[in-house]
Design a protein around this motif. Structure first.
Motif, PDB file in Angstrom:
ATOM      1  N   ASP A  54       0.851  -1.192   0.000  1.00  0.00           N
ATOM      2  CA  ASP A  54       0.000   0.000   0.000  1.00  0.00           C
ATOM      3  C   ASP A  54       0.884   1.239   0.000  1.00  0.00           C
ATOM      4  OD1 ASP A  54      -1.837   1.993   0.338  1.00  0.00           O
ATOM      5  OD2 ASP A  54      -2.621   1.288   2.254  1.00  0.00           O
ATOM      6  N   ARG A  56       0.150   4.229   0.250  1.00  0.00           N
ATOM      7  CA  ARG A  56      -0.267   5.246   1.209  1.00  0.00           C
ATOM      8  C   ARG A  56       0.427   5.075   2.560  1.00  0.00           C
ATOM      9  NH1 ARG A  56      -5.276   8.061  -0.305  1.00  0.00           N
ATOM     10  NH2 ARG A  56      -5.914   7.337  -2.375  1.00  0.00           N
ATOM     11  N   TYR A 103      -2.868  10.064  -5.500  1.00  0.00           N
ATOM     12  CA  TYR A 103      -2.906   8.632  -5.783  1.00  0.00           C
ATOM     13  C   TYR A 103      -3.961   8.330  -6.836  1.00  0.00           C
ATOM     14  CZ  TYR A 103      -0.304   8.335  -1.383  1.00  0.00           C
ATOM     15  OH  TYR A 103       0.637   8.477  -0.385  1.00  0.00           O
ATOM     16  N   GLY A 104      -3.674   7.335  -7.676  1.00  0.00           N
ATOM     17  CA  GLY A 104      -4.619   6.871  -8.677  1.00  0.00           C
ATOM     18  C   GLY A 104      -4.003   5.722  -9.461  1.00  0.00           C
ATOM     19  N   ASP A 105      -4.819   5.058 -10.252  1.00  0.00           N
ATOM     20  CA  ASP A 105      -4.378   3.880 -11.002  1.00  0.00           C
ATOM     21  C   ASP A 105      -4.178   4.250 -12.463  1.00  0.00           C
ATOM     22  OD1 ASP A 105      -3.844   1.392 -12.006  1.00  0.00           O
ATOM     23  OD2 ASP A 105      -5.843   0.560 -11.646  1.00  0.00           O
ATOM     24  N   ARG A 111      -4.290  -1.367  -8.783  1.00  0.00           N
ATOM     25  CA  ARG A 111      -3.518  -0.883  -7.643  1.00  0.00           C
ATOM     26  C   ARG A 111      -3.060   0.543  -7.908  1.00  0.00           C
ATOM     27  NH1 ARG A 111       0.728  -5.573  -6.096  1.00  0.00           N
ATOM     28  NH2 ARG A 111       1.608  -3.732  -5.089  1.00  0.00           N
ATOM     29  N   GLU A 112      -2.994   1.328  -6.847  1.00  0.00           N
ATOM     30  CA  GLU A 112      -2.682   2.740  -7.004  1.00  0.00           C
ATOM     31  C   GLU A 112      -1.206   2.994  -7.299  1.00  0.00           C
ATOM     32  OE1 GLU A 112      -5.797   5.250  -4.317  1.00  0.00           O
ATOM     33  OE2 GLU A 112      -4.127   4.302  -3.250  1.00  0.00           O
ATOM     34  N   GLU A 113      -0.969   4.035  -8.098  1.00  0.00           N
ATOM     35  CA  GLU A 113       0.338   4.660  -8.202  1.00  0.00           C
ATOM     36  C   GLU A 113       0.293   5.966  -7.401  1.00  0.00           C
ATOM     37  OE1 GLU A 113       0.238   1.569 -10.404  1.00  0.00           O
ATOM     38  OE2 GLU A 113      -0.960   3.170 -11.300  1.00  0.00           O
ATOM     39  N   THR A 139       5.340   3.410  -8.428  1.00  0.00           N
ATOM     40  CA  THR A 139       4.458   2.284  -8.137  1.00  0.00           C
ATOM     41  C   THR A 139       5.179   1.324  -7.207  1.00  0.00           C
ATOM     42  OG1 THR A 139       3.009   0.622  -9.165  1.00  0.00           O
ATOM     43  CG2 THR A 139       5.227   0.848 -10.089  1.00  0.00           C
TER      44      THR A 139
END
Length: 216
Positions: A54, A56, A103-105, A111-113, A139
């Motif tokens: 994660d 974050r 954050y976003g995919d 899964r987020e970058e 990532t």
């Protein structure tokens, strides 16, 4: 250690920065002319150190991140949000974590970058010392923090009193769109009045920019 100020406070200082190459995107009346160059690029896929699944959970103030946008060849290790480095263009610089992380995919894998807002200056710590801003997009893959690419400014008047700012990265599958805030000659450091949108496409494993579209 110099405290990293929020962007709006840093920009309230007086003066205009020494800046690198400047590029076009505007067609406005008047005597000024813009010139063209390519934004800096980064080698995608470069491992930056261990990472949790994660993103974050990463403490970005202590992370190792790229600074090609500041013409620093190797990634820098932040300590409390800052790092000294040697720029091939500007000599000794300070790279700093600026404002926030988004954050976003972008690659569509569910899964987020992360897009980490970074800046660099000539160690002066004021608006007049600021040299460049960028987003480092990373990532987590196989337990490692890995670079996707850097998003740098692509738009600047050749008579601008300050380097462009970047804001509001919007993630979608295959692309990230950012707002570039650029300065007209009469703008104060606090308040750029020009704005363009640039879409960065994920191609060949890295991010590549389309031309900026002026919005104001």
């Amino acid at each position: 250690m110099r405290r990293v100020l929020p962007l709006v406070l840093v920009l309230s200082a007086c003066g205009g920065p020494a800046s690198g190459p400047r590029i076009t995107g505007q067609t406005e009346p008047g005597p000024t002319v813009a010139v063209t160059t390519n934004p800096p690029s980064s080698a995608a896929g470069r491992a930056l150190g261990p990472a949790p699944d994660d993103l974050r959970a990463v403490d970005w103030r202590q992370a190792t991140l790229p600074a090609v946008f500041c013409h620093v060849e190797k990634p820098v290790r932040l300590l409390d949000g800052t790092a000294r480095a040697t720029s091939a263009l500007w000599g000794t610089v300070e790279v700093f974590l600026d404002v926030d992380v988004h954050y976003g995919d972008v690659d569509g894998d569910g899964r987020e970058e992360a897009a980490i807002s970074l800046g660099c200056d000539n160690t002066g710590g004021t608006a007049s010392s600021q040299l460049a801003f960028a987003f480092a997009v990373v990532t987590a893959r196989g337990g490692q923090l890995e670079l996707v690419g850097e998003i740098a400014a692509t738009t600047m008047r050749d008579d601008a009193p300050h380097v462009p700012l970047l804001a509001e990265p919007q993630f979608e599958k295959g692309a990230i769109t950012v707002k570039e805030l650029w300065y007209r000659p009469s703008d104060a450091n606090c308040c750029p009045t020009g704005a363009s949108l640039t879409r960065w496409w994920l191609r060949d494993g890295t991010l590549k920019a389309d031309p900026a579209v002026q919005v104001s």
